[in-house]
Design a protein around this motif. Structure first.
Motif, PDB file in Angstrom:
ATOM      1  N   MET A 169       9.606  24.102  70.300  1.00  0.00           N
ATOM      2  CA  MET A 169       9.185  23.134  69.198  1.00  0.00           C
ATOM      3  C   MET A 169       8.604  21.827  69.654  1.00  0.00           C
ATOM      4  O   MET A 169       7.886  21.274  69.032  1.00  0.00           O
ATOM      5  CB  MET A 169      10.290  22.900  68.251  1.00  0.00           C
ATOM      6  N   PHE A 170       8.627  21.707  70.986  1.00  0.00           N
ATOM      7  CA  PHE A 170       8.218  20.583  71.487  1.00  0.00           C
ATOM      8  C   PHE A 170       7.537  20.600  72.985  1.00  0.00           C
ATOM      9  O   PHE A 170       7.866  20.510  74.122  1.00  0.00           O
ATOM     10  CB  PHE A 170       9.524  19.418  71.830  1.00  0.00           C
ATOM     11  N   PRO A 171       6.069  21.066  72.705  1.00  0.00           N
ATOM     12  CA  PRO A 171       5.528  21.470  74.008  1.00  0.00           C
ATOM     13  C   PRO A 171       5.238  20.676  74.634  1.00  0.00           C
ATOM     14  O   PRO A 171       4.704  20.735  76.105  1.00  0.00           O
ATOM     15  CB  PRO A 171       4.181  22.104  73.210  1.00  0.00           C
ATOM     16  N   ALA A 172       5.168  19.233  74.475  1.00  0.00           N
ATOM     17  CA  ALA A 172       4.741  18.027  75.376  1.00  0.00           C
ATOM     18  C   ALA A 172       5.770  16.847  74.945  1.00  0.00           C
ATOM     19  O   ALA A 172       5.515  15.953  74.522  1.00  0.00           O
ATOM     20  CB  ALA A 172       3.460  17.645  75.091  1.00  0.00           C
ATOM     21  N   PRO A 173       7.041  17.037  75.326  1.00  0.00           N
ATOM     22  CA  PRO A 173       8.038  15.913  75.280  1.00  0.00           C
ATOM     23  C   PRO A 173       7.604  14.796  75.950  1.00  0.00           C
ATOM     24  O   PRO A 173       7.268  14.813  76.938  1.00  0.00           O
ATOM     25  CB  PRO A 173       9.464  16.477  75.486  1.00  0.00           C
ATOM     26  N   THR A 174       7.778  13.479  75.300  1.00  0.00           N
ATOM     27  CA  THR A 174       7.533  12.297  76.114  1.00  0.00           C
ATOM     28  C   THR A 174       8.885  11.743  76.172  1.00  0.00           C
ATOM     29  O   THR A 174       8.618  10.565  77.219  1.00  0.00           O
ATOM     30  CB  THR A 174       6.443  11.612  75.259  1.00  0.00           C
ATOM     31  N   ARG A 175       9.841  11.801  75.358  1.00  0.00           N
ATOM     32  CA  ARG A 175      10.944  10.856  75.629  1.00  0.00           C
ATOM     33  C   ARG A 175      12.199  11.826  75.281  1.00  0.00           C
ATOM     34  O   ARG A 175      12.204  12.409  74.114  1.00  0.00           O
ATOM     35  CB  ARG A 175      10.731   9.684  74.945  1.00  0.00           C
ATOM     36  N   LEU A 176      13.382  11.388  75.860  1.00  0.00           N
ATOM     37  CA  LEU A 176      14.717  11.901  75.611  1.00  0.00           C
ATOM     38  C   LEU A 176      15.490  11.066  75.706  1.00  0.00           C
ATOM     39  O   LEU A 176      15.768   9.931  76.394  1.00  0.00           O
ATOM     40  CB  LEU A 176      15.219  13.157  76.494  1.00  0.00           C
ATOM     41  N   HIS A 177      16.400  11.055  74.350  1.00  0.00           N
ATOM     42  CA  HIS A 177      17.353  10.041  74.176  1.00  0.00           C
ATOM     43  C   HIS A 177      18.964  10.905  74.400  1.00  0.00           C
ATOM     44  O   HIS A 177      18.862  11.811  73.723  1.00  0.00           O
ATOM     45  CB  HIS A 177      17.547   9.433  72.738  1.00  0.00           C
ATOM     46  N   LEU A 178      19.345  10.616  75.264  1.00  0.00           N
ATOM     47  CA  LEU A 178      20.867  11.240  75.801  1.00  0.00           C
ATOM     48  C   LEU A 178      21.878  10.404  75.708  1.00  0.00           C
ATOM     49  O   LEU A 178      21.804   9.114  75.783  1.00  0.00           O
ATOM     50  CB  LEU A 178      20.517  11.836  77.096  1.00  0.00           C
TER      51      LEU A 178
END
Length: 234
Positions: A96-105
């Motif tokens: 669903m996110f082919p080009a993730p730019t940022r992750l909040h963990l």
């Protein structure tokens, strides 16, 4: 006449010389391409072996892992020790996110609750919450995936793990794994294909692979429905 024969002879020599040169060039190109093909084939073979060693296999157009538990919000859990589990996004969710730019963990030491947001994954125009599949305390976070969010896309079941948790109980062990996990992911992929066919009139399956339309094709209401139905977003 002699002049004509001389010209023809010169032309024949020229053509023969060019033919030899082209033939030598083709031979050189073939010789050079063989090692490249062997390297590429070797890389592909090594990757296939690595996946098999980690229990990863292709089911339909998706990769699944026999060694993880699958949660309803399309996160997976793998026990790493008697007191902890690693958590990541499964292959359907990451597509669903082919080009993730940022992750909040979550931060180490944070307390998580099942069904509540534990973080978020973002693209240029879209964002979705990562819902915790367990109650527990965060014991570790994958700093590598924070720095390079594309690991979620490139290696969702291994290097793309998100965070680790010490669960408060073993309720997660009732989640599907092994063959039931494979069957569940297959059913979910069919359900997602139907969603896109109804909303956009396009199929997610393409020649046996599983290719989702880019998130930008969905309007805000469709995106909200998608993330609620498949990622457990509220």
């Amino acid at each position: 006449m002699d002049t004509l024969f001389g010209a023809l002879e010169s032309a024949a020599v020229l053509v023969a010389g060019l033919t030899v040169r082209v033939g030598l060039l083709l031979i050189v190109l073939v010789i050079l391409s063989v090692p490249i093909l062997l390297v590429l084939t070797g890389i592909s073979g090594v990757e296939a072996v690595r996946r098999r060693l980690h229990g990863i296999m292709r089911i339909g157009g998706l990769f699944c892992c026999d060694r993880v538990f699958y949660a309803p919000g399309h996160t997976w859990l793998r026990r790493e020790s008697r007191s902890g589990v690693r958590i990541g996004l499964d292959d359907l969710a990451q597509r669903m996110f082919p080009a993730p730019t940022r992750l909040h963990l979550p931060e180490r030491g944070a307390t998580l609750r099942t069904g509540e947001p534990a973080g978020a994954v973002c693209t240029t125009r879209r964002r979705a919450a990562i819902v915790s599949p367990v109650d527990g305390v965060v014991t570790d976070v994958n700093d590598a995936v924070r720095q390079d969010p594309t690991l979620v896309h490139r290696d969702p079941y291994d290097r793309g793990w998100l965070f680790a948790v010490a669960p408060s109980d073993s309720a997660f062990e009732a989640l599907p794994t092994g063959e039931p996990g494979r069957n569940w992911l297959r059913v979910e992929s069919e359900r997602l294909s139907r969603f896109f066919e109804m909303e956009l009139g396009v199929a997610a399956a393409d020649g046996g692979d599983f290719v989702l339309p880019p998130p930008t094709l969905l309007d805000d209401a469709q995106w909200a429905t998608l993330t609620r139905e498949f990622l457990g977003n509220r």
